[in-house]
Design a protein around this motif. Structure first.
Motif: not given
Length: 107
Positions: A74-81, A87-94, A99-102
């Motif tokens: 799902r992360y890979q799909k969201r990144m590709a989309e 939408d570079f706002e997605f990449f503004d997050k740490p 990457q969904g790290k917990r």
């Protein structure tokens, strides 16, 4: 303890299912609900009802049930989309958040 573990896992699965279904349907994660789930999971580890590995397995199972894919898929799909849309706002997050790290509950 076995009944307590079974009840805890059932309650966590229900919380996660509701949370993931809401995210799937709305596209937005309820941060208050997310914080409650994290606290519930931490309580399970602290009281030794479940292990961190148990939690990872439960999360993965419920995520797969709601989205039909693993967290990583799902992360890979969201990144590709996001890339396709510019939408570079997605990449503004740490990176760890994207990457969904917990955060590990145990040190």
């Amino acid at each position: 303890m076995d009944t307590q573990r079974t009840n805890y896992i059932a309650a966590l699965e229900l919380r996660l299912m509701r949370f993931y279904m809401a995210v799937r349907d709305t596209g937005v994660a309820d941060e208050v609900e997310n914080a409650g789930i994290k606290a519930f999971m931490e309580a399970g580890v602290i009281t030794e009802v479940v292990t961190t590995k148990d939690l990872e397995d439960i999360i993965e199972r419920q995520h797969m049930s709601a989205f039909g894919m693993t967290l990583d898929e799902r992360y890979q799909k969201r990144m590709a989309e996001a890339q396709e849309k510019g939408d570079f706002e997605f990449f503004d997050k740490p990176a760890w958040e994207r990457q969904g790290k917990r955060v590990s509950l145990s040190d």
